[in-house]
Design a protein around this motif. Structure first.
Motif, PDB file in Angstrom:
ATOM      1  N   PRO A 115     -27.128  11.682 -13.311  1.00 55.92           N
ATOM      2  CA  PRO A 115     -25.955  12.530 -13.742  1.00 55.92           C
ATOM      3  C   PRO A 115     -25.659  12.131 -15.236  1.00 55.92           C
ATOM      4  N   ALA A 116     -25.616  13.409 -15.861  1.00 62.61           N
ATOM      5  CA  ALA A 116     -25.484  12.993 -17.524  1.00 62.61           C
ATOM      6  C   ALA A 116     -24.304  13.894 -18.028  1.00 62.61           C
ATOM      7  N   VAL A 117     -23.872  13.648 -19.012  1.00 61.64           N
ATOM      8  CA  VAL A 117     -23.012  14.362 -19.946  1.00 61.64           C
ATOM      9  C   VAL A 117     -23.375  14.696 -21.206  1.00 61.64           C
ATOM     10  N   SER A 118     -22.954  15.849 -21.784  1.00 61.30           N
ATOM     11  CA  SER A 118     -23.637  16.495 -22.976  1.00 61.30           C
ATOM     12  C   SER A 118     -22.674  16.425 -23.971  1.00 61.30           C
ATOM     13  N   ALA A 119     -23.001  16.345 -25.164  1.00 58.68           N
ATOM     14  CA  ALA A 119     -22.189  16.513 -26.382  1.00 58.68           C
ATOM     15  C   ALA A 119     -23.158  17.373 -27.559  1.00 58.68           C
ATOM     16  N   THR A 151     -15.570   8.087 -27.693  1.00 57.39           N
ATOM     17  CA  THR A 151     -14.628   8.644 -26.863  1.00 57.39           C
ATOM     18  C   THR A 151     -15.219   9.257 -25.382  1.00 57.39           C
ATOM     19  N   LEU A 152     -16.382   9.906 -25.519  1.00 53.05           N
ATOM     20  CA  LEU A 152     -16.926  10.396 -24.537  1.00 53.05           C
ATOM     21  C   LEU A 152     -17.656   9.188 -23.594  1.00 53.05           C
ATOM     22  N   ARG A 153     -18.107   8.283 -24.125  1.00 50.98           N
ATOM     23  CA  ARG A 153     -18.519   7.112 -23.431  1.00 50.98           C
ATOM     24  C   ARG A 153     -17.398   6.559 -22.633  1.00 50.98           C
ATOM     25  N   GLY A 154     -16.155   6.306 -23.248  1.00 50.62           N
ATOM     26  CA  GLY A 154     -14.974   5.821 -22.463  1.00 50.62           C
ATOM     27  C   GLY A 154     -14.424   6.574 -21.290  1.00 50.62           C
ATOM     28  N   GLU A 155     -14.876   7.747 -21.382  1.00 51.57           N
ATOM     29  CA  GLU A 155     -14.546   8.720 -20.315  1.00 51.57           C
ATOM     30  C   GLU A 155     -15.312   8.709 -19.119  1.00 51.57           C
ATOM     31  N   PHE A 156     -16.853   8.667 -19.378  1.00 47.49           N
ATOM     32  CA  PHE A 156     -17.845   8.441 -18.664  1.00 47.49           C
ATOM     33  C   PHE A 156     -18.928   7.336 -18.973  1.00 47.49           C
ATOM     34  N   PRO A 157     -18.281   6.111 -18.485  1.00 50.83           N
ATOM     35  CA  PRO A 157     -19.042   4.761 -19.016  1.00 50.83           C
ATOM     36  C   PRO A 157     -20.533   4.621 -18.388  1.00 50.83           C
TER      37      PRO A 157
END
Length: 389
Positions: free
Chosen positions: A271-275, A286-292
């Motif tokens: 599972p990944a997040v995008s930016a 900041t994104l890394r803090g939300e999705f470590p």
């Protein structure tokens, strides 16, 4: 061949002798090895039988090799012709060290058709043996001459007859990679509805045949207090190794084909997040803090994946520079099109990945949103069944 790549492969494989209705016939480089061995083994024997032949005995020995080549070619031609009668595409006929093989497109195969195509080869050899016997009876046995030429003709005709009988009998043994393996495959295929399960059964039957051949030719003589002849033992070991590799390749290939339908991009992806690729490293922090734990996949202005954030590079940007450092500077670039639908599965997934040079791919949902990151290594591990390193 239709594509340049295939044409190159054909040329590199050996000498192209011609084609049969568009199917290339290739004499592999390895055939010359068996031809040389035949000449070196039988040449001296023929000199001993027919001293007057002199060096001509080696020419007769080479004729042995040519007769075997012709027999193998007609065997493979029977496969190709029967396949074409069913509308199957035949890619090439290859004549090599171990005999030969014909490559088909089996996508239209059924248990019965596959069996007919497989048995066409041995039946052709039995027919050739019968024709050889009739030729010898009509043109050789009927004559009263006992000249060296006539004796050589008898010898070559006997070689032709026995070579085809042995080729036919050997190839109907019920195990892959021999033609008789199609009998086992077809029976299991018909019973289970799965060609792959039939192929696996035929592969295991082929392994049993290898064990029986080695035991019969090498172990039994030792148990009876005899030492097997060195040349025969060497040939049996080489043949057994070839058959074992062929059977194992059949099992491996069928096992992979059984796994393919269960393999999907969505199930294998992390599972990944995008930016946006336009954001800064500070925003990535900041994104890394939300999705470590989730990989971060960057996308361009068009929404398409463009890179994957490198965690080591991201962690080592000085804090005073984080707000001015673009996200692209801490990311591994993805080539254009390096993404796959989450629903891509089996052969479709493999086809997607085969067209791309990357080792990792973004996974997108039906709306085009980035949902995961898929590694090539994970796909290979899932297909082969080997643990991911």
């Amino acid at each position: 061949m239709s594509s340049p790549d295939n044409g190159t492969k054909v040329r590199n494989e050996g000498l192209v002798l011609g084609s049969v209705r568009g199917t290339p016939v290739i004499l592999a480089n390895s055939w010359f090895i068996i031809a040389a061995v035949t000449v070196l083994i039988f040449g001296p024997q023929l000199q001993g039988i027919f001293p007057t032949l002199g060096w001509g005995a080696y020419g007769i020995a080479f004729a042995y090799a040519l007769l075997l080549l012709i027999s193998v070619f007609l065997h493979e031609l029977a496969h190709a012709v029967s396949a074409k009668l069913y509308g199957w595409t035949t890619h090439r006929i290859v004549l090599n060290l171990w005999g030969g093989h014909t490559e088909f497109d089996f996508s239209k195969a059924s248990p019965g058709k596959a069996l007919v195509v497989a048995l066409a080869g041995p039946l052709a050899n039995f027919a050739l043996a019968a024709l050889g016997y009739l030729f010898r009876w009509a043109f050789i046995d009927a004559g009263a001459s006992t000249t060296v030429a006539m004796n050589v003709a008898v010898l070559l005709s006997n070689i032709f007859i026995w070579a085809n009988l042995l080729l036919g009998l050997f190839n109907i043994l019920p195990g892959s990679p021999l033609d008789g393996g199609r009998l086992v495959e077809s029976i299991v295929w018909k019973a289970t509805g799965s060609q792959e399960k039939g192929t696996i059964a035929a592969g295991w039957a082929g392994r049993v045949i290898v064990v029986l051949i080695v035991a019969g030719f090498l172990l039994v003589p030792y148990l009876r207090g005899r030492t097997p002849e060195l040349t025969s033992s060497f040939i049996v070991v080489l043949l057994a190794g070839f058959l074992w590799m062929g059977a194992s390749a059949s099992i491996k290939g069928a096992t992979i084909r059984l796994r393919l339908p269960q393999i999907t991009a969505g199930s294998l992806a992390a599972p990944a997040v995008s930016a946006s690729s336009q954001c800064s490293v500070a925003q990535l922090w900041t994104l890394r803090g939300e999705f470590p734990a989730a990989p971060i996949v960057l996308h361009g202005a068009d929404g398409r994946p463009s890179g994957v954030v490198d965690e080591h590079a991201l962690a080592h940007v000085p804090s005073q520079a984080a707000g001015l450092t673009p996200a692209n500077s801490v990311a591994r670039a993805l080539s254009a099109g390096a993404y796959v639908p989450a629903t891509a599965a089996g052969a479709e997934l493999v086809q997607y990945l085969a067209q791309l040079p990357d080792t990792e791919y973004a996974v997108i949902d039906p709306q085009g949103r980035i949902t995961g990151l898929l590694s090539q290594a994970k796909v290979v591990a899932a297909i082969t069944g080997k643990p991911l390193r």
